[in-house]
Scaffold this active site. Sequence first.
Site, PDB file in Angstrom:
ATOM      1  N   CYS A  52     -10.742  -1.391  -3.789  1.00  0.00           N
ATOM      2  CA  CYS A  52     -10.185  -0.089  -4.155  1.00  0.00           C
ATOM      3  C   CYS A  52     -10.954   0.551  -5.301  1.00  0.00           C
ATOM      4  O   CYS A  52     -10.549   1.607  -5.782  1.00  0.00           O
ATOM      5  CB  CYS A  52      -8.707  -0.230  -4.515  1.00  0.00           C
ATOM      6  SG  CYS A  52      -8.410  -1.305  -5.921  1.00  0.00           S
ATOM      7  N   TYR A  67      -6.370 -13.640  -2.627  1.00  0.00           N
ATOM      8  CA  TYR A  67      -5.527 -12.575  -3.173  1.00  0.00           C
ATOM      9  C   TYR A  67      -4.636 -12.054  -2.044  1.00  0.00           C
ATOM     10  O   TYR A  67      -4.488 -10.853  -1.829  1.00  0.00           O
ATOM     11  CB  TYR A  67      -6.360 -11.434  -3.762  1.00  0.00           C
ATOM     12  CG  TYR A  67      -7.481 -11.855  -4.678  1.00  0.00           C
ATOM     13  CD1 TYR A  67      -7.257 -12.086  -6.028  1.00  0.00           C
ATOM     14  CD2 TYR A  67      -8.779 -12.013  -4.187  1.00  0.00           C
ATOM     15  CE1 TYR A  67      -8.296 -12.468  -6.866  1.00  0.00           C
ATOM     16  CE2 TYR A  67      -9.825 -12.394  -5.012  1.00  0.00           C
ATOM     17  CZ  TYR A  67      -9.575 -12.624  -6.344  1.00  0.00           C
ATOM     18  OH  TYR A  67     -10.608 -13.001  -7.159  1.00  0.00           O
ATOM     19  N   GLU A  75      -2.532 -16.881  -3.220  1.00  0.00           N
ATOM     20  CA  GLU A  75      -1.947 -15.817  -4.030  1.00  0.00           C
ATOM     21  C   GLU A  75      -1.334 -16.440  -5.280  1.00  0.00           C
ATOM     22  O   GLU A  75      -0.731 -17.515  -5.207  1.00  0.00           O
ATOM     23  CB  GLU A  75      -0.890 -15.085  -3.210  1.00  0.00           C
ATOM     24  CG  GLU A  75       0.025 -14.173  -3.974  1.00  0.00           C
ATOM     25  CD  GLU A  75      -0.722 -13.101  -4.733  1.00  0.00           C
ATOM     26  OE1 GLU A  75      -0.500 -13.010  -5.953  1.00  0.00           O
ATOM     27  OE2 GLU A  75      -1.531 -12.391  -4.131  1.00  0.00           O
ATOM     28  N   ASP A 122      -9.160  -9.569  -1.079  1.00  0.00           N
ATOM     29  CA  ASP A 122      -8.623  -8.258  -1.451  1.00  0.00           C
ATOM     30  C   ASP A 122      -8.252  -8.291  -2.923  1.00  0.00           C
ATOM     31  O   ASP A 122      -7.079  -8.315  -3.290  1.00  0.00           O
ATOM     32  CB  ASP A 122      -7.403  -7.961  -0.564  1.00  0.00           C
ATOM     33  CG  ASP A 122      -6.810  -6.586  -0.815  1.00  0.00           C
ATOM     34  OD1 ASP A 122      -7.468  -5.760  -1.471  1.00  0.00           O
ATOM     35  OD2 ASP A 122      -5.680  -6.345  -0.360  1.00  0.00           O
ATOM     36  N   GLN A 164       0.829  -1.201   0.000  1.00  0.00           N
ATOM     37  CA  GLN A 164       0.000   0.000   0.000  1.00  0.00           C
ATOM     38  C   GLN A 164       0.869   1.259   0.000  1.00  0.00           C
ATOM     39  O   GLN A 164       1.833   1.353   0.765  1.00  0.00           O
ATOM     40  CB  GLN A 164      -0.911   0.004   1.227  1.00  0.00           C
ATOM     41  CG  GLN A 164      -2.000  -1.049   1.189  1.00  0.00           C
ATOM     42  CD  GLN A 164      -3.146  -0.665   0.274  1.00  0.00           C
ATOM     43  OE1 GLN A 164      -3.282   0.480  -0.119  1.00  0.00           O
ATOM     44  NE2 GLN A 164      -3.980  -1.635  -0.051  1.00  0.00           N
TER      45      GLN A 164
END
Length: 465
Positions: free
Chosen positions: A421, A317, A341, A394, A285
Site C-alpha cells: 500500500c 502478515y 500473523e 501483505d 480493506q
Amino acid sequence: MPRPPRSDRPNHARRGGRPARRPNAAEQAGAPAPKGSARGRAPAPIRTDGPVLELEVERIAHGGIAVAHHEGRVVFVADAIPGERVRARVSDTAHERFWRADTVEVLEASADRREHVWAEASVDRAPERRAGGAEFGHIADERQRALKAEVLRDALSRFGGVERDVVVQAVDPALAPGARADGTGWRTRVRLHVAADGAVGPYAARSHTVVPVASVPLAVDELAALAPLSERFPGAVSIDLVAPSGADPQLVVSDGERMPRGERPVTSEVVGDRRFTVDRDGFWQVHRGAAATLTKAVQAAVDADRFDPRAANLDLYGGVGLLAAAIGDRFGDTVRITSVESDERATGHAGANLADWVGARALTARVDRFLAELEADASAGERARLREATVVLDPPRSGAGRDVVDRLAALRPAQLVYVACDPVALARDVGLLRRQGYELEHLEAFDLFPNTHHVEAVARLAAIV
C-alpha cells in the site's frame, strides 16, 4: 438506532485484524498522517499568517503533495496539480530544506481540475478549515490514477532499480456496488473525531483540528446516512462508522478507553461466495470492492507453473486469512499453506476462515521471528519444501524491511507475491530482493482509495535460477 456504550469501540488500525498501524485514526477519516510526526503526538499547528507565494507547480511527490520551487527552495504545495500556477500560503517553515504551503488561489488551472467532490475540502475554504482525507478530490479521476502511476514508477526506478511502465486500474464497478464514477461512495469504515465542545467531524488536513462538515461523500451510502454530523457528543473522543459486507452498518461511540480483548465484538465480511469472520475493530480493506479486487489480483499474480500445492507455502502478515483463502480457492483443497500473523485474535479467526483446507493452518507469531526460527530449525526436507514454496506477503505500510527480506531470501522460496500500500516501501523492498537474487516479473496497481493519493500494488518476484 440506539447508541452503543462508549467503551464499545472499533480501532481499524492494523492490516488483517492486528490492532495498530494501517490506517491510523486520522487516516480512517481519510487524513494522511503528517510525515515525520511522532506517533500519538499532535502535529504542529498550521500557520495562518505565513507569506503567500506565486508558484509554478512541477510534479507530484510521494504522499500526494505537489512540488514547486521558490528562490531555490523546495516548496511542497497542497491542493495543486502539476502544470498549474497558484498562489499558496506557507504553512510550515520548520525544515531548512523545504517549506510546506497550501493553495489559496488557482491562477492558471489544469484542464484536469474539477470542482472538489467534498465541498468542505475545497480551496474555497481556508486551509486550516479544509477537511482532510480527499486530497485528490479536485483532480479528474483519470489524472488521479496517472499521478499515482507516476509516483509508483518513479519509486521503482529510484529505490528498486527497476524501469517499468505502470498503469493504475480503477476498481471493477461489479465488485463495488454503490461506488460512484467520481470516486465517492466507497468507504465502508469511517472515523470521525470529537472536538472539545462535542462537535463531530474529520480532522483538517495535516492537523488534529476537528472540522465540522455537512457530508462524508467518500463513505458508502448507508454510512453517509448514519453519520451524526449535526449532533454533539460531549466527553467522547471519536465516532466510528462501520458497514461490513456481511452485517448491518453500525455507529460506535468511543471515550478513548480500550476494550478488553476478550470482549471485542466480531462481524463478518463476504468476498464472492466466502464469508470471513473478523473483529469489528480489526482491519479490513475499506473500499467496498478492495477485498475482491485483491483476491483476484493475488490469484492472477501467482505463476501456476511455479506453484506446488504440497510445498511449504506461506501467507505472511496474514490477518484473518483473506489472501491464504485466495490461494486455496485458486489451487484447490490439496493446498498446504501457513498463515502467519502477530495478533492472536486475528489468527484465531484465520484458523476458522481457512477450515476448508486440511493443509491450511494459522500461527500467531511475528513474521521476522517466525522466519528466523524456520531458518534455524528447518530440516533438510522442510528446506526443500520451502524452496518450492510460494510466499504471499501483505506487510504494513512501512513494508517488510531488510530483516524479513534477508530471511526470506535465505529460505529461497520459488516466488513471492507482495501486496503493498506504499510505493516507496514496495520499491525499497524490491531493491533489497533484487540484490538477493529475485527479479520483479509482474506488477498490477489498483485505485483502492479514490480521491486520495493512496494506491495498492500487487507484485510477483521470482528467484533467479
